[in-house]
Write an enzyme that holds these catalytic residues in place. Structure first.
Site, PDB file in Angstrom:
ATOM      1  N   ASP A   1       0.878  -1.161   0.000  1.00  0.00           N
ATOM      2  CA  ASP A   1       0.000   0.000   0.000  1.00  0.00           C
ATOM      3  C   ASP A   1       0.920   1.217   0.000  1.00  0.00           C
ATOM      4  O   ASP A   1       1.628   1.465   0.985  1.00  0.00           O
ATOM      5  CB  ASP A   1      -0.883  -0.011   1.247  1.00  0.00           C
ATOM      6  CG  ASP A   1      -1.774   1.225   1.363  1.00  0.00           C
ATOM      7  OD1 ASP A   1      -1.657   2.137   0.520  1.00  0.00           O
ATOM      8  OD2 ASP A   1      -2.579   1.280   2.312  1.00  0.00           O
TER       9      ASP A   1
ATOM     10  N   TYR B   1      -7.098  15.057  -8.631  1.00  0.00           N
ATOM     11  CA  TYR B   1      -6.292  14.285  -9.571  1.00  0.00           C
ATOM     12  C   TYR B   1      -5.280  15.185 -10.287  1.00  0.00           C
ATOM     13  O   TYR B   1      -4.091  14.855 -10.386  1.00  0.00           O
ATOM     14  CB  TYR B   1      -7.205  13.603 -10.577  1.00  0.00           C
ATOM     15  CG  TYR B   1      -6.504  12.661 -11.527  1.00  0.00           C
ATOM     16  CD1 TYR B   1      -5.973  11.456 -11.078  1.00  0.00           C
ATOM     17  CD2 TYR B   1      -6.378  12.967 -12.883  1.00  0.00           C
ATOM     18  CE1 TYR B   1      -5.340  10.584 -11.947  1.00  0.00           C
ATOM     19  CE2 TYR B   1      -5.745  12.104 -13.756  1.00  0.00           C
ATOM     20  CZ  TYR B   1      -5.219  10.914 -13.283  1.00  0.00           C
ATOM     21  OH  TYR B   1      -4.584  10.061 -14.147  1.00  0.00           O
TER      22      TYR B   1
END
Length: 263
Positions: free
Chosen positions: A60, A168
């Site tokens: 992760d 983003y």
């Protein structure tokens, strides 16, 4: 940087553009250390490539200890194979669109913003910074004394992000902006930094798009009027790794596409 008998750490390596890059590098003799959250997919890729020159680490990238374990595991593998670290391909990323304020006059949750930044931007830098102490110890190669290369994945959204892409675009714009200072920081070590900024490409992320959204994006592409193919991205990635003059730059790979403000 030569590919043969060099080890590359590839995050997000179990799918999409990172996987296409991993496959191409592996086909040219590289050793591949795949980092991804999807252990099932990762194990399948290792079965495909074979365990001699490929390893998988469940990671992760928002967890710095998870990254540390994968980097250490890769370094230990390198010590057994003799295939020195060649660099990092930082391909882990998420989209998670959201307007800064929605139709109910509710602002974008900070947790949603943080999630995208932590995966795309912070996760990339964390992986790079934890790998660098090993790259700097490499024996310099060739007349230029190259020790490694860092390849990052940005997006055309870094330059012309659309509505709903504040998080983003910020994450990918951050990668684009840090490419040159990163290359300057590392120039004394002979380590390069390059970023590719693709537009619409076939990937796990774009596979989740509805047909209407996808067609709208394809209409604003100049030529070819289609999504890019993973192998087309991978060929550019390979050139970024092998060509020593590619350094401190962001390469747009977008078919002359410029995103409209909205679809």
């Amino acid at each position: 940087m030569h590919l043969q008998n060099r080890t590359f750490i590839i995050s997000g390596g179990s799918s999409g553009l990172a996987l296409a890059t991993a496959r191409l590098l592996h086909s040219h003799g590289a050793y591949i250390s795949l980092l991804d959250m999807n252990a099932e997919a990762g194990d399948a890729i290792i079965s495909e490539l074979g365990s001699v020159r490929a390893r998988f680490h469940e990671v992760d990238v928002t967890d710095t200890d998870s990254i540390a374990a994968a980097v250490q595991g890769t370094v230990e593998w390198v010590q057994t194979t003799g295939a020195a670290l060649g660099g990092v391909v930082a391909g882990a990323g998420v989209g998670n669109p959201g307007l800064i304020i929605d139709k109910n006059n509710e602002p974008l949750p900070l947790a949603a913003f943080d999630f995208v930044i932590n995966v795309n931007l912070r996760g990339t830098i964390d992986l790079i910074r934890q790998t660098l102490p090993y790259l700097t110890q490499n024996e310099p190669l060739g007349a230029d004394g190259e020790r490694g290369v860092l390849l990052m994945f940005a997006s055309s959204a870094a330059f012309d992000g659309q509505m709903g892409q504040v998080a983003y675009a910020a994450s990918k714009g951050g990668l684009a902006s840090l490419t040159l200072p990163l290359a300057r920081d590392l120039s004394r070590f002979g380590i390069r930094a390059v970023t590719i900024a693709p537009s619409l490409f076939e990937s796990g992320m774009t596979a989740m798009m509805g047909a209407k959204v996808r067609q709208s994006l394809e209409r604003v592409m100049e030529w070819p009027k289609r999504a890019g193919k993973p192998d087309e991205f991978a060929r550019v990635a390979r050139e970024c790794i092998e060509n020593p003059m590619l350094n401190g730059t962001v390469i747009r790979l977008d078919g002359a596409m410029r995103m409209p403000s909205k679809l």
